[in-house]
Every structure is written in structure tokens, then in C-alpha cells.
Design a protein around this motif. Structure first.
Motif, PDB file in Angstrom:
ATOM      1  N   GLN A  53       0.819  -1.213   0.000  1.00 24.57           N
ATOM      2  CA  GLN A  53       0.000   0.000   0.000  1.00 24.57           C
ATOM      3  C   GLN A  53       0.852   1.262   0.000  1.00 24.57           C
ATOM      4  OE1 GLN A  53      -2.508  -0.614   3.428  1.00 24.57           O
ATOM      5  NE2 GLN A  53      -3.649  -2.277   2.462  1.00 24.57           N
ATOM      6  N   ALA A  54       1.946   1.250   0.774  1.00 23.83           N
ATOM      7  CA  ALA A  54       2.826   2.410   0.824  1.00 23.83           C
ATOM      8  C   ALA A  54       3.545   2.607  -0.501  1.00 23.83           C
ATOM      9  CB  ALA A  54       3.834   2.262   1.963  1.00 23.83           C
ATOM     10  N   ASN A  55       3.907   1.519  -1.159  1.00 28.01           N
ATOM     11  CA  ASN A  55       4.534   1.643  -2.472  1.00 28.01           C
ATOM     12  C   ASN A  55       3.560   2.210  -3.493  1.00 28.01           C
ATOM     13  OD1 ASN A  55       5.037   0.125  -5.328  1.00 28.01           O
ATOM     14  ND2 ASN A  55       6.982   0.684  -4.355  1.00 28.01           N
ATOM     15  N   LEU A  56       2.320   1.747  -3.432  1.00 28.84           N
ATOM     16  CA  LEU A  56       1.295   2.249  -4.351  1.00 28.84           C
ATOM     17  C   LEU A  56       1.044   3.728  -4.119  1.00 28.84           C
ATOM     18  CD1 LEU A  56      -0.599   1.288  -6.613  1.00 28.84           C
ATOM     19  CD2 LEU A  56      -2.338   0.868  -4.870  1.00 28.84           C
ATOM     20  N   ALA A  57       1.173   4.177  -2.860  1.00 27.63           N
ATOM     21  CA  ALA A  57       0.982   5.589  -2.525  1.00 27.63           C
ATOM     22  C   ALA A  57       2.247   6.411  -2.738  1.00 27.63           C
ATOM     23  CB  ALA A  57       0.526   5.710  -1.070  1.00 27.63           C
ATOM     24  N   ALA A  58       3.283   5.790  -3.282  1.00 23.89           N
ATOM     25  CA  ALA A  58       4.543   6.455  -3.624  1.00 23.89           C
ATOM     26  C   ALA A  58       5.329   6.928  -2.406  1.00 23.89           C
ATOM     27  CB  ALA A  58       4.308   7.620  -4.588  1.00 23.89           C
ATOM     28  N   THR A  59       5.160   6.261  -1.255  1.00 19.69           N
ATOM     29  CA  THR A  59       5.899   6.649  -0.055  1.00 19.69           C
ATOM     30  C   THR A  59       6.941   5.609   0.362  1.00 19.69           C
ATOM     31  OG1 THR A  59       4.212   5.684   1.394  1.00 19.69           O
ATOM     32  CG2 THR A  59       3.984   8.025   0.812  1.00 19.69           C
ATOM     33  N   LEU A  60       6.972   4.454  -0.314  1.00 16.14           N
ATOM     34  CA  LEU A  60       7.931   3.412   0.043  1.00 16.14           C
ATOM     35  C   LEU A  60       8.503   2.833  -1.254  1.00 16.14           C
ATOM     36  CD1 LEU A  60       7.448   0.813   2.879  1.00 16.14           C
ATOM     37  CD2 LEU A  60       8.651   0.219   0.779  1.00 16.14           C
ATOM     38  N   PRO A  61       9.623   3.406  -1.744  1.00 15.68           N
ATOM     39  CA  PRO A  61      10.198   2.929  -3.006  1.00 15.68           C
ATOM     40  C   PRO A  61      10.847   1.565  -2.876  1.00 15.68           C
ATOM     41  CG  PRO A  61      11.579   4.644  -2.040  1.00 15.68           C
ATOM     42  CD  PRO A  61      10.350   4.561  -1.194  1.00 15.68           C
ATOM     43  N   LEU A  62      10.667   0.742  -3.900  1.00 17.89           N
ATOM     44  CA  LEU A  62      11.233  -0.598  -3.957  1.00 17.89           C
ATOM     45  C   LEU A  62      11.883  -0.801  -5.314  1.00 17.89           C
ATOM     46  CD1 LEU A  62       8.110  -2.540  -2.601  1.00 17.89           C
ATOM     47  CD2 LEU A  62      10.212  -2.133  -1.305  1.00 17.89           C
ATOM     48  N   PHE A  63      12.659  -1.859  -5.433  1.00 15.02           N
ATOM     49  CA  PHE A  63      13.140  -2.312  -6.730  1.00 15.02           C
ATOM     50  C   PHE A  63      12.366  -3.570  -7.099  1.00 15.02           C
ATOM     51  CE2 PHE A  63      16.410   0.716  -5.886  1.00 15.02           C
ATOM     52  CZ  PHE A  63      16.890   1.088  -7.140  1.00 15.02           C
ATOM     53  N   PRO A  64      12.332  -3.930  -8.389  1.00 14.71           N
ATOM     54  CA  PRO A  64      11.484  -5.052  -8.816  1.00 14.71           C
ATOM     55  C   PRO A  64      11.620  -6.338  -8.011  1.00 14.71           C
ATOM     56  CG  PRO A  64      12.218  -3.851 -10.744  1.00 14.71           C
ATOM     57  CD  PRO A  64      12.917  -3.227  -9.558  1.00 14.71           C
TER      58      PRO A  64
END
Length: 281
Positions: free
Chosen positions: A167-178
Motif C-alpha cells: 500500500q505504501a509503495n502504491l501511494a509512492a511513499t515506500l520505493p522498492l526495486f522489482p
């Protein structure tokens, strides 16, 4: 094309009562995953990753595979968590090998292997391992409570449920790599730590390398994986074999956007393969 350097990473999950105590009764998962935020300016800058790093020659001195030793050693060096039996409290910067003399290393399970796309300057051949801590593992639970970051590489450590990460990644607050997004997305199919600890985790051939093909797209970026209709059949070809917009399957890709500070956000996994396992509820 640069060679991919051998490395290992460890995913640690723990019952929520040990990892954190906020909103626990309202969460759909009864465990959390340890995530480390990287510093700016280095590899995976400012993104969240699992503890891990490059293999060293000393990792081969153990009877356990050097890949597993690397994951356990790097976890200790980056977080201070010493995963041995019996456990012990170690001062910061203590030598890993001397600490582990006459101690047993845990049996961690490999759940994937990823190779950095060959277009990248820095490339890693990374094996990902999983350690699912149980409520009865009191010594290990005590260890994770005293975790502290290696400040030269990490900014902070956090415990999140799979849902919170996604959810945080979708909200652009928790960046990840593939690789990290993909693995969390797969683990999210298991809701209970009891299943993670005992389930065989049907994730296919976990030692078969996955080398994504990273492409620009009108939606941002696309990371193609083997099995996708557009993934090139030849190992030497680095162009898509079909239009990215032709979604007539099979699909195996992540659609995402670059984060301004590093990593990727708003990741969406599009996966429709004949071999997909049924979801774990």
C-alpha cells in the motif's frame, strides 16, 4: 556488459507481537517483514530492501553454503542481528566469524534468485533467503528487538506487514526495486506466520535466475520477466519480442514509476501464467 557479482539477501519475518504492537488486531496479517532503507548515493539508494550484500571469500569456510552464510553475515553486519544457536549479544563491529565459532547457523530457505538487468552498470546475482521466526523462537525474537542499523549503508529499519509495504509503495511513499516488490507481492499470499514457517512455499524453481528486461513505457517503466509474451526468447536479444501494449497474454511484468529519490513506486504486478499457484488464504 558487466559481470553480475554473487550476493545474498535475507528476508526475516516475525510474529507481529515481537516486531511491533500497533494496530495489530486490525491487520489482515499476523506477521511483519524486516525492511531496511538504504542511504542515498549508493546501490539501491533511498529504497527499501532486505538486509544483504556481496559474498566474501570468508563465506566459503563454512559447511553451510557460502550463499546462506553471506545472507546471515550481511544481516549481522547491517542490523546487528546474529542468527546463531545459541544466540549471543555482540558489540558493534565484532568479527562475524569469531562470533560464530562453535555455533550453529540457522537453516534458511532460498525462495528466489535474481540477476540485475545486463544494461545496468552495477550488476548482482542475488539469492534471496527466507527466515520465518516462530513465537517459540524466544532467543531469535530477543535478537531482533535489539536490531540497529549500520549507518554507512542504512538509514533505518522498519517492520511492515506485506499489505503495508504494498500500500505504501502504491501511494509512492515506500520505493522498492522489482525483486523486492515481486517477493513481497508473492509472500502476501500467505496471511499467517505459521504457514510461512511450515508451508513449502510453492514458488517454482527458486535457483533459476530471473533476469528482468527493463523498458521505458508510456505508463512509466516496465520490468519484463521470463514467461511474458514480450520477453525475448533468445538469451542474447534485449528487445521485446512483442508490443508491450499487446496484452493478449501470457503476462509476467511489473508496471511502475521511478521515484524521484531512487527506486520505483506505484508498482503493479501483471501475472497471468498457466503455472500460477492458487492463492493462500
Amino acid at each position: 556488459m558487466s559481470l553480475a557479482r554473487p550476493s545474498s539477501s535475507l528476508i526475516i519475518t516475525a510474529p507481529w507481537r515481537a516486531a511491533a504492537a500497533s494496530k495489530a488486531d486490525q491487520l489482515p496479517y499476523n506477521y511483519r517483514i524486516l525492511m531496511a532503507k538504504r542511504v542515498g548515493g549508493g546501490s539501491f539508494e533511498n529504497a527499501y530492501v532486505f538486509p544483504g550484500g556481496l559474498e566474501e571469500s570468508s563465506d566459503s569456510q563454512w559447511t553451510t553454503s557460502s550463499h546462506k552464510v553471506c545472507a546471515i553475515r550481511e544481516t549481522f553486519e547491517e542490523t546487528g542481528i546474529l542468527l546463531t544457536s545459541p544466540t549471543t549479544t555482540a558489540p558493534k563491529n565484532t568479527d562475524f566469524a569469531s562470533l560464530c565459532a562453535n555455533r550453529t547457523l540457522p537453516d534458511i530457505r532460498q525462495i528466489g534468485r535474481w540477476v540485475t538487468p545486463r544494461e545496468q552498470k552495477k550488476r548482482f546475482d542475488t539469492r534471496f533467503f527466507l527466515l520465518s521466526i516462530k513465537e517459540t523462537d524466544t532467543q531469535l525474537l530477543d535478537q531482533i528487538k535489539s536490531a540497529a542499523v549500520q549507518e554507512s549503508e542504512l538509514v533505518r529499519l522498519d517492520w511492515f506487514t506485506p499489505a503495508e509495504i504494498l500500500q505504501a509503495n502504491l501511494a509512492a511513499t515506500l520505493p522498492l526495486f522489482p525483486p523486492q516488490f515481486y517477493i513481497v507481492r508473492e509472500l502476501s499470499r500467505w496471511r499467517r506466520w505459521q504457514d510461512l514457517a511450515h508451508d513449502p512455499l510453492d514458488l517454482g524453481d527458486t535457483d533459476k535466475p530471473i533476469e528482468p528486461l527493463l523498458l521505458k513505457h508510456q505508463e512509466g517503466m516496465v520490468s519484463l520477466f521470463p514467461g511474458d509474451k514480450a520477453y525475448p526468447e533468445s538469451t542474447t536479444e534485449r528487445s521485446p519480442s512483442a508490443s508491450l501494449d499487446d496484452c493478449d497474454g501470457p503476462l509476467h511484468r511489473i508496471v511502475m514509476k521511478r521515484a524521484k529519490t531512487g527506486g520505483f513506486v506505484e508498482c503493479r504486478l501483471l501475472k497471468q501464467l498457466p503455472s500460477d499457484p492458487a492463492p493462500k488464504l
